[in-house]
Design a protein around this motif. Structure first.
Motif, PDB file in Angstrom:
ATOM      1  N   VAL A  68       0.833  -1.207   0.000  1.00  0.00           N
ATOM      2  CA  VAL A  68       0.000   0.000   0.000  1.00  0.00           C
ATOM      3  C   VAL A  68       0.864   1.252   0.000  1.00  0.00           C
ATOM      4  O   VAL A  68       0.540   2.247  -0.660  1.00  0.00           O
ATOM      5  CB  VAL A  68      -0.954  -0.001   1.215  1.00  0.00           C
ATOM      6  CG1 VAL A  68      -1.653   1.349   1.356  1.00  0.00           C
ATOM      7  CG2 VAL A  68      -1.986  -1.110   1.078  1.00  0.00           C
ATOM      8  N   ASN A  69       1.981   1.215   0.725  1.00  0.00           N
ATOM      9  CA  ASN A  69       2.902   2.355   0.742  1.00  0.00           C
ATOM     10  C   ASN A  69       3.336   2.736  -0.667  1.00  0.00           C
ATOM     11  O   ASN A  69       3.275   3.909  -1.060  1.00  0.00           O
ATOM     12  CB  ASN A  69       4.153   2.024   1.570  1.00  0.00           C
ATOM     13  CG  ASN A  69       3.889   2.105   3.048  1.00  0.00           C
ATOM     14  OD1 ASN A  69       2.872   2.641   3.476  1.00  0.00           O
ATOM     15  ND2 ASN A  69       4.799   1.569   3.837  1.00  0.00           N
ATOM     16  N   PHE A  70       3.790   1.737  -1.418  1.00  0.00           N
ATOM     17  CA  PHE A  70       4.299   2.062  -2.741  1.00  0.00           C
ATOM     18  C   PHE A  70       3.169   2.392  -3.710  1.00  0.00           C
ATOM     19  O   PHE A  70       3.342   3.247  -4.582  1.00  0.00           O
ATOM     20  CB  PHE A  70       5.142   0.926  -3.322  1.00  0.00           C
ATOM     21  CG  PHE A  70       5.724   1.290  -4.660  1.00  0.00           C
ATOM     22  CD1 PHE A  70       6.783   2.170  -4.750  1.00  0.00           C
ATOM     23  CD2 PHE A  70       5.174   0.799  -5.841  1.00  0.00           C
ATOM     24  CE1 PHE A  70       7.300   2.553  -5.983  1.00  0.00           C
ATOM     25  CE2 PHE A  70       5.685   1.167  -7.063  1.00  0.00           C
ATOM     26  CZ  PHE A  70       6.759   2.042  -7.138  1.00  0.00           C
ATOM     27  N   ILE A  71       2.045   1.728  -3.589  1.00  0.00           N
ATOM     28  CA  ILE A  71       0.918   2.009  -4.481  1.00  0.00           C
ATOM     29  C   ILE A  71       0.529   3.483  -4.402  1.00  0.00           C
ATOM     30  O   ILE A  71       0.175   4.113  -5.412  1.00  0.00           O
ATOM     31  CB  ILE A  71      -0.282   1.106  -4.150  1.00  0.00           C
ATOM     32  CG1 ILE A  71      -0.006  -0.322  -4.632  1.00  0.00           C
ATOM     33  CG2 ILE A  71      -1.552   1.628  -4.808  1.00  0.00           C
ATOM     34  CD1 ILE A  71       0.235  -0.456  -6.122  1.00  0.00           C
ATOM     35  N   PHE A  72       0.585   4.068  -3.202  1.00  0.00           N
ATOM     36  CA  PHE A  72       0.279   5.489  -3.056  1.00  0.00           C
ATOM     37  C   PHE A  72       1.258   6.333  -3.877  1.00  0.00           C
ATOM     38  O   PHE A  72       0.849   7.214  -4.638  1.00  0.00           O
ATOM     39  CB  PHE A  72       0.346   5.901  -1.586  1.00  0.00           C
ATOM     40  CG  PHE A  72       0.252   7.391  -1.382  1.00  0.00           C
ATOM     41  CD1 PHE A  72      -0.956   8.054  -1.536  1.00  0.00           C
ATOM     42  CD2 PHE A  72       1.389   8.124  -1.054  1.00  0.00           C
ATOM     43  CE1 PHE A  72      -1.029   9.431  -1.372  1.00  0.00           C
ATOM     44  CE2 PHE A  72       1.313   9.502  -0.880  1.00  0.00           C
ATOM     45  CZ  PHE A  72       0.101  10.153  -1.030  1.00  0.00           C
ATOM     46  N   SER A  73       2.556   6.061  -3.758  1.00  0.00           N
ATOM     47  CA  SER A  73       3.555   6.805  -4.526  1.00  0.00           C
ATOM     48  C   SER A  73       3.434   6.513  -6.013  1.00  0.00           C
ATOM     49  O   SER A  73       3.549   7.415  -6.853  1.00  0.00           O
ATOM     50  CB  SER A  73       4.969   6.440  -4.041  1.00  0.00           C
ATOM     51  OG  SER A  73       5.136   6.783  -2.690  1.00  0.00           O
TER      52      SER A  73
END
Length: 308
Positions: free
Chosen positions: A152-157
């Motif tokens: 989820v962290n990377f999906i946001f970026s």
């Protein structure tokens, strides 16, 4: 200004012209990649087969081994194929896929170390309640949360990057770098500019603080215990400290190489610094969390030589 549809691929410019040395580099990198996969996969099998290793610490270590294989696979196959390419081009979908896999695995690495530090804290500071707090089911939930949190962290970026219009396509690295991809955009907002820093905060700073708190509490307990228990605690925590230190060194190299002008540094040195983390960490992990531990070494010997 170029239209976004005209940029269909990025050029990984850090490869340069390596000439006939590409065969030597290819052989070295292929053997290194195979070594990473074999070492980590072997330890996964050993832990799975030996019920004595079905403990939280070894299960979390097994998660790290899986992550090392995944992170390496997100980089090495493309790196190997690019050594024989004349243009060193990679399509946008493949570049984005590589970033997604690579940065998710980096986040999993830090979060897993945080979970392992917490495991050591419970083991040393609350030994009587250890089996209750760190039950097998709870460890499984922790691992699931680690992967979901990292993804989820990377999906946001990534959701910010994928909407960008690119006016350039040259990335001065041997893999797709999040920050350098953003720099190729025609125009970026403040949120785009700091998106990789936000990702670094939730990926590195938050897990590091959890690790720091765990070790401070471990240290406070060790200072008031016997010399033997102090030595046992130090031996138990050493792998995490070594692994974490190496991760920070690699991240610093990557941060400096991506954000500052290092044109005065020889190309080969820059390439080594940019892939330092991808080369060293996948082999440090199986050594520190596998071969260095007596119980794992014994299981490896039984698995290889004493199986009936």
């Amino acid at each position: 200004m170029e239209n976004s549809t005209e940029i269909v691929s990025f050029v990984l410019a850090a490869y340069g012209n390596i000439g006939k040395l590409k065969y030597l580099y290819f052989t070295i990198m292929l053997l290194w990649y195979l070594s990473i996969c074999v070492c980590n996969a072997f330890l996964i099998v050993v832990i799975y087969m030996d019920r004595r290793l079905h403990e939280p610490m070894y299960i979390l270590s097994c998660n790290l081994f899986v992550n090392e294989i995944g992170g390496s696979t997100s980089v090495y196959p493309l790196l190997l194929s690019q050594m024989f390419s004349d243009t060193h081009e990679v399509t946008l979908p493949w570049c984005f896929l590589q970033m997604c896999c690579l940065y998710t695995c980096v986040s999993v690495e830090f979060c897993s170390l945080a979970a392992m530090a917490y495991d050591r804290y419970v083991c040393i500071c609350h030994p009587l309640h250890y089996n209750i707090i760190m039950s097998t089911g709870r460890v499984g939930v922790i691992i699931l949360i680690i992967w979901m949190y990292s993804f989820v962290n990377f999906i946001f970026s990534f959701s910010l990057v994928i909407k960008l219009t690119f006016c350039g396509n040259v990335i001065d690295k041997v893999f797709c770098d999040h920050h350098l991809v953003i720099k190729l955009a025609c125009s970026v907002s403040i949120l785009h500019s700091i998106s990789d820093l936000l990702f670094a905060f939730v990926t590195i700073v938050i897990p590091f603080n959890l690790i720091l708190v765990s070790y401070i509490k471990i240290l406070s307990v060790c200072l008031n215990t016997s010399k033997e228990n102090k030595q046992k605690a130090i031996t138990t925590c050493t792998p995490q400290i070594v692994s974490l230190s190496n991760l920070f060194v690699g991240c610093i190299f990557d941060f400096v190489e991506s954000r500052y002008d290092v044109g005065h540094v020889p190309d080969k040195v820059r390439i080594i610094l940019s892939v330092y983390l991808l080369i060293c960490q996948p082999m440090i992990t199986p050594f520190m969390y596998g071969l260095k531990l007596t119980k794992v070494r014994q299981s490896c010997k039984i698995f290889l030589f004493d199986r009936k």
